[in-house]
Design a protein around this motif. Structure first.
Motif, PDB file in Angstrom:
ATOM      1  N   SER A  23       3.466 -43.472  -8.532  1.00  0.00           N
ATOM      2  CA  SER A  23       2.776 -44.639  -7.959  1.00  0.00           C
ATOM      3  C   SER A  23       2.831 -44.679  -6.434  1.00  0.00           C
ATOM      4  CB  SER A  23       3.389 -45.926  -8.530  1.00  0.00           C
ATOM      5  OG  SER A  23       4.763 -45.996  -8.199  1.00  0.00           O
ATOM      6  N   GLN A  24       3.635 -43.833  -5.826  1.00  0.00           N
ATOM      7  CA  GLN A  24       3.757 -43.877  -4.358  1.00  0.00           C
ATOM      8  C   GLN A  24       4.511 -42.628  -3.880  1.00  0.00           C
ATOM      9  OE1 GLN A  24       6.153 -47.573  -4.297  1.00  0.00           O
ATOM     10  NE2 GLN A  24       7.836 -46.361  -3.476  1.00  0.00           N
ATOM     11  N   ASN A  50       4.421 -49.504 -11.605  1.00  0.00           N
ATOM     12  CA  ASN A  50       3.352 -50.252 -10.945  1.00  0.00           C
ATOM     13  C   ASN A  50       1.968 -49.688 -11.292  1.00  0.00           C
ATOM     14  OD1 ASN A  50       1.515 -51.341  -9.090  1.00  0.00           O
ATOM     15  ND2 ASN A  50       3.144 -51.664  -7.580  1.00  0.00           N
ATOM     16  N   MET A  73       5.375 -47.577 -17.205  1.00  0.00           N
ATOM     17  CA  MET A  73       6.556 -47.390 -18.065  1.00  0.00           C
ATOM     18  C   MET A  73       7.805 -47.538 -17.211  1.00  0.00           C
ATOM     19  SD  MET A  73       7.376 -44.188 -20.584  1.00  0.00           S
ATOM     20  CE  MET A  73       6.975 -44.866 -22.179  1.00  0.00           C
ATOM     21  N   SER A  76      13.761 -46.552 -16.756  1.00  0.00           N
ATOM     22  CA  SER A  76      15.190 -46.834 -16.895  1.00  0.00           C
ATOM     23  C   SER A  76      15.483 -47.390 -18.294  1.00  0.00           C
ATOM     24  CB  SER A  76      15.656 -47.834 -15.835  1.00  0.00           C
ATOM     25  OG  SER A  76      15.084 -49.105 -16.078  1.00  0.00           O
ATOM     26  N   GLY A 109      12.985 -41.384  -8.983  1.00  0.00           N
ATOM     27  CA  GLY A 109      14.322 -41.411  -8.392  1.00  0.00           C
ATOM     28  C   GLY A 109      14.576 -42.722  -7.681  1.00  0.00           C
ATOM     29  N   LEU A 133      18.448 -44.204 -15.301  1.00  0.00           N
ATOM     30  CA  LEU A 133      17.146 -43.864 -14.718  1.00  0.00           C
ATOM     31  C   LEU A 133      17.135 -42.446 -14.151  1.00  0.00           C
ATOM     32  CD1 LEU A 133      14.277 -44.662 -13.740  1.00  0.00           C
ATOM     33  CD2 LEU A 133      15.329 -45.434 -11.612  1.00  0.00           C
ATOM     34  N   SER A 163      17.342 -32.822  -4.310  1.00  0.00           N
ATOM     35  CA  SER A 163      17.622 -33.213  -2.922  1.00  0.00           C
ATOM     36  C   SER A 163      18.721 -32.298  -2.385  1.00  0.00           C
ATOM     37  CB  SER A 163      18.118 -34.660  -2.919  1.00  0.00           C
ATOM     38  OG  SER A 163      18.681 -34.988  -1.672  1.00  0.00           O
ATOM     39  N   ARG A 183      21.797 -34.008 -12.489  1.00  0.00           N
ATOM     40  CA  ARG A 183      20.406 -33.761 -12.931  1.00  0.00           C
ATOM     41  C   ARG A 183      20.017 -32.304 -12.655  1.00  0.00           C
ATOM     42  NH1 ARG A 183      15.830 -38.109 -11.008  1.00  0.00           N
ATOM     43  NH2 ARG A 183      14.069 -36.740 -10.624  1.00  0.00           N
ATOM     44  N   PRO A 206      13.708 -34.387   4.194  1.00  0.00           N
ATOM     45  CA  PRO A 206      13.642 -35.838   4.485  1.00  0.00           C
ATOM     46  C   PRO A 206      12.184 -36.275   4.655  1.00  0.00           C
ATOM     47  CG  PRO A 206      14.318 -34.610   6.451  1.00  0.00           C
ATOM     48  CD  PRO A 206      14.109 -33.589   5.370  1.00  0.00           C
ATOM     49  N   VAL A 207      11.764 -37.198   3.816  1.00  0.00           N
ATOM     50  CA  VAL A 207      10.337 -37.537   3.742  1.00  0.00           C
ATOM     51  C   VAL A 207      10.126 -39.030   4.007  1.00  0.00           C
ATOM     52  CG1 VAL A 207       8.253 -37.327   2.329  1.00  0.00           C
ATOM     53  CG2 VAL A 207      10.153 -35.749   1.959  1.00  0.00           C
ATOM     54  N   THR A 209       9.111 -42.093   3.198  1.00  0.00           N
ATOM     55  CA  THR A 209       8.695 -42.915   2.047  1.00  0.00           C
ATOM     56  C   THR A 209       9.529 -44.194   2.076  1.00  0.00           C
ATOM     57  OG1 THR A 209      10.395 -42.126   0.521  1.00  0.00           O
ATOM     58  CG2 THR A 209       8.379 -40.809   0.646  1.00  0.00           C
ATOM     59  N   SER A 210       9.297 -45.036   1.078  1.00  0.00           N
ATOM     60  CA  SER A 210      10.035 -46.304   1.039  1.00  0.00           C
ATOM     61  C   SER A 210      11.537 -46.084   0.861  1.00  0.00           C
ATOM     62  CB  SER A 210       9.486 -47.211  -0.062  1.00  0.00           C
ATOM     63  OG  SER A 210       9.762 -46.635  -1.307  1.00  0.00           O
TER      64      SER A 210
HETATM   65  N1  LIG Z   1      12.166 -39.523   0.570  1.00  0.00           N
HETATM   66  C1  LIG Z   1      13.053 -38.570   0.782  1.00  0.00           C
HETATM   67  O1  LIG Z   1      13.461 -38.316   1.935  1.00  0.00           O
HETATM   68  C2  LIG Z   1      13.586 -37.745  -0.352  1.00  0.00           C
HETATM   69  C3  LIG Z   1      14.435 -36.662  -0.038  1.00  0.00           C
HETATM   70  C4  LIG Z   1      14.925 -35.867  -1.062  1.00  0.00           C
HETATM   71  C5  LIG Z   1      14.563 -36.149  -2.382  1.00  0.00           C
HETATM   72  N2  LIG Z   1      13.747 -37.209  -2.665  1.00  0.00           N
HETATM   73  C6  LIG Z   1      13.415 -37.445  -4.074  1.00  0.00           C
HETATM   74  O2  LIG Z   1      12.008 -37.486  -4.229  1.00  0.00           O
HETATM   75  C7  LIG Z   1      11.674 -38.322  -5.357  1.00  0.00           C
HETATM   76  C8  LIG Z   1      10.620 -39.325  -4.939  1.00  0.00           C
HETATM   77  O3  LIG Z   1      11.155 -40.111  -3.896  1.00  0.00           O
HETATM   78  P1  LIG Z   1      10.272 -40.960  -2.867  1.00  0.00           P
HETATM   79  O4  LIG Z   1      10.916 -40.815  -1.537  1.00  0.00           O
HETATM   80  O5  LIG Z   1       8.843 -40.666  -3.037  1.00  0.00           O
HETATM   81  O6  LIG Z   1      10.653 -42.419  -3.382  1.00  0.00           O
HETATM   82  P2  LIG Z   1       9.805 -43.742  -3.613  1.00  0.00           P
HETATM   83  O7  LIG Z   1       8.696 -43.831  -2.627  1.00  0.00           O
HETATM   84  O8  LIG Z   1      10.806 -44.830  -3.685  1.00  0.00           O
HETATM   85  O9  LIG Z   1       9.173 -43.491  -5.052  1.00  0.00           O
HETATM   86  C9  LIG Z   1       9.951 -43.574  -6.212  1.00  0.00           C
HETATM   87  C10 LIG Z   1       9.026 -43.506  -7.411  1.00  0.00           C
HETATM   88  O10 LIG Z   1       9.839 -43.692  -8.566  1.00  0.00           O
HETATM   89  C11 LIG Z   1       9.264 -44.721  -9.372  1.00  0.00           C
HETATM   90  N3  LIG Z   1      10.288 -45.476 -10.081  1.00  0.00           N
HETATM   91  C12 LIG Z   1      11.383 -46.076  -9.545  1.00  0.00           C
HETATM   92  N4  LIG Z   1      12.055 -46.736 -10.491  1.00  0.00           N
HETATM   93  C13 LIG Z   1      11.371 -46.549 -11.653  1.00  0.00           C
HETATM   94  C14 LIG Z   1      11.549 -46.995 -12.996  1.00  0.00           C
HETATM   95  N5  LIG Z   1      12.567 -47.798 -13.350  1.00  0.00           N
HETATM   96  N6  LIG Z   1      10.653 -46.607 -13.943  1.00  0.00           N
HETATM   97  C15 LIG Z   1       9.608 -45.827 -13.607  1.00  0.00           C
HETATM   98  N7  LIG Z   1       9.380 -45.367 -12.359  1.00  0.00           N
HETATM   99  C16 LIG Z   1      10.249 -45.746 -11.399  1.00  0.00           C
HETATM  100  C17 LIG Z   1       8.529 -45.620  -8.383  1.00  0.00           C
HETATM  101  O11 LIG Z   1       7.457 -46.295  -9.028  1.00  0.00           O
HETATM  102  P3  LIG Z   1       7.437 -47.839  -9.496  1.00  0.00           P
HETATM  103  O12 LIG Z   1       8.176 -48.629  -8.479  1.00  0.00           O
HETATM  104  O13 LIG Z   1       5.968 -48.116  -9.580  1.00  0.00           O
HETATM  105  O14 LIG Z   1       8.080 -47.825 -10.841  1.00  0.00           O
HETATM  106  C18 LIG Z   1       7.975 -44.600  -7.392  1.00  0.00           C
HETATM  107  O15 LIG Z   1       6.744 -44.090  -7.853  1.00  0.00           O
HETATM  108  C19 LIG Z   1      12.993 -38.959  -5.804  1.00  0.00           C
HETATM  109  O16 LIG Z   1      13.504 -38.263  -6.901  1.00  0.00           O
HETATM  110  C20 LIG Z   1      13.894 -38.781  -4.585  1.00  0.00           C
HETATM  111  O17 LIG Z   1      15.240 -38.760  -4.925  1.00  0.00           O
HETATM  112  C21 LIG Z   1      13.261 -38.013  -1.677  1.00  0.00           C
END
Ligand SMILES: NC(=O)c1ccc[n+]([C@@H]2O[C@H](COP(=O)([O-])OP(=O)(O)OC[C@H]3O[C@@H](n4cnc5c(N)ncnc54)[C@H](OP(=O)(O)O)[C@@H]3O)[C@@H](O)[C@H]2O)c1
Length: 268
Positions: A23-24, A50, A73, A76, A109, A133, A163, A183, A206-207, A209-210
Motif C-alpha cells: 500500500s505504500q 489500507n 488483510m 498480524s 514490516g 506480524l 535489512s 525471519r 535506508p529508504v 518511507t514512513s
Molecule cells: N525504509 C527503510 O529504510 C527500510 C530499510 C530496510 C528494510 N526495510 C524493510 O522494507 C519493508 C517495507 O518497509 P517500508 O519502509 O516501505 O515501510 P512502510 O512505508 O511503513 O510500509 C509498510 C507496509 O507494511 C504494511 N503493513 C504494516 N502493518 C501491516 C499489517 N498489520 N497487515 C498488513 N500489512 C501491514 C503497510 O500497509 P498498511 O498500513 O496499509 O497495512 C505498508 O504497506 C519492511 O519489511 C522494512 O522492514 C525498510
C-alpha cells in the motif's frame, strides 16, 4: 554481502506474484517496478490493510499483461486458512501449472515499540504481537503460498525484504533487529532444504518511507535518532523506486546464492 550467481529469474512469461505491504513505500515501488516486466497472462495479488492505498498501487501497476487483484488483510491477525483462501481465490480462472514463474515478496514490516529501552523490554504480549506480524505470520503466509503452488514448486521464487539490521545490531531496535534476523534465517533454512526454489533476502538500504519518520518520532535512543537524522540531513536516503529497481535487477540477473543476503549497496 554479495554472493555467487544462481539462475536468472525470468518474469517474461505468465507470472504469478503476491506482494505484502503493497500500500505504500518500498512495497508499492516494487509492485510498480515488477509490473514493467511481467509477461502476458500474469497476475498480481497486492496485500496490506489500507484498501484505498492498495487501489492506488494497483492503478500505478496497470498493464495489459497483468490482472491485478488487491485485498485488505491485517497480516498480524489473519489465520492460515484466510491466507490460503486469499491466494487461492486470486488464481480463480487460471491453471496454477500455466504460470511459468510464481513469486512472493515478503515486504510487510514494522518497527515495534521504539519507546522502551532494550534493557527494559519485558512486555511479552507486545513482543509477541511484533513477532506475529514480522516473523510468525510471514512464515505462515509463505507456507500457504507453497501449498497453493505445490505442483510447480520448481518455479517458485521467494523474496524476503530484509535489512542490514538482520545481520548487524542497531541500537534502539532490538525487536526489529531480532525479528529481521529470525525471519532471514527461516528463509535461509528453507533455501537450504529446497534447492530448486530461488530464495533471496534483499536488504533495500535506508529508504525514504514512513518508517524513517516513525523512528524519528518514536525512538528514545539518542544514537538511533542521530543515525537517522544524519541520513536525512545528508540526503543519504534512497528513493523507494531506486531500491525497487535494484531488487528487480538482482532477481533478473540471478545474482544471489540460495537464501543469500544481498544489499542495495552490493556492487553499487
Ligand atoms: N525504509 C527503510 O529504510 C527500510 C530499510 C530496510 C528494510 N526495510 C524493510 O522494507 C519493508 C517495507 O518497509 P517500508 O519502509 O516501505 O515501510 P512502510 O512505508 O511503513 O510500509 C509498510 C507496509 O507494511 C504494511 N503493513 C504494516 N502493518 C501491516 C499489517 N498489520 N497487515 C498488513 N500489512 C501491514 C503497510 O500497509 P498498511 O498500513 O496499509 O497495512 C505498508 O504497506 C519492511 O519489511 C522494512 O522492514 C525498510
Amino acid at each position: 554481502m554479495a554472493t555467487s550467481a544462481s539462475s536468472i529469474v525470468d518474469l517474461s512469461g505468465a507470472t504469478y506474484c503476491v506482494l505484502t505491504g503493497a500500500s505504500q513505500g518500498i512495497g508499492r515501488a516494487i509492485a510498480v517496478e515488477l509490473s514493467k516486466y511481467l509477461g502476458p497472462k500474469s497476475l498480481m495479488l497486492l496485500l496490506a490493510r489500507n484498501k484505498v492505498e492498495l487501489a492506488k498501487t494497483a492503478e500505478l501497476c496497470k498493464s495489459p499483461n497483468i490482472k491485478i487483484v488487491y485485498e485488505s488483510m491485517d497480516l498480524s491477525k489473519a489465520s492460515g486458512p484466510e491466507m490460503f483462501d486469499v491466494i487461492k481465490r486470486s488464481t480463480e480462472g487460471y491453471k496454477v501449472s500455466d504460470f511459468a514463474t510464481t513469486v512472493i515478496f515478503h515486504n510487510v514490516g514494522s518497527l515495534g515499540n521504539l519507546s522502551v529501552e532494550t534493557e527494559r523490554m519485558e512486555d511479552v504480549e507486545e513482543m509477541r504481537q511484533y513477532y506475529d506480524l514480522n516473523v510468525f505470520n510471514v512464515i505462515k503466509l509463505n507456507t500457504q503460498f507453497l501449498k497453493v503452488f505445490e505442483e510447480i514448486e520448481d518455479r517458485v521464487v521467494i523474496v524476503n525484504v530484509t535489512s542490514l539490521c538482520a545481520i548487524k545490531p542497531m541500537s534502539g531496535m532490538a525487536s526489529y533487529c531480532s525479528g529481521k534476523a529470525a525471519r532471514e534465517m527461516y528463509f535461509k533454512v528453507l533455501a537450504e532444504e529446497k534447492k530448486h526454489m530461488r530464495v533471496l533476502n534483499y536488504s533495500p538500504g535506508p529508504v525514504e518511507t514512513s518508517m524513517i519518520d516513525y523512528v524519528l518520532a518514536e525512538t528514545v535512543n539518542a544514537n538511533l535518532r542521530d543515525v537517522f537524522m544524519s541520513f536525512k540531513s545528508q540526503g543519504a536516503l534512497l528513493k523507494p523506486e531506486i531500491t525497487a529497481k535494484k531488487c528487480l535487477k538482482v532477481l533478473q540477473q540471478g545474482k544471489f546464492s540460495p537464501g543469500g543476503h544481498v544489499d542495495y549497496f552490493d556492487d553499487e
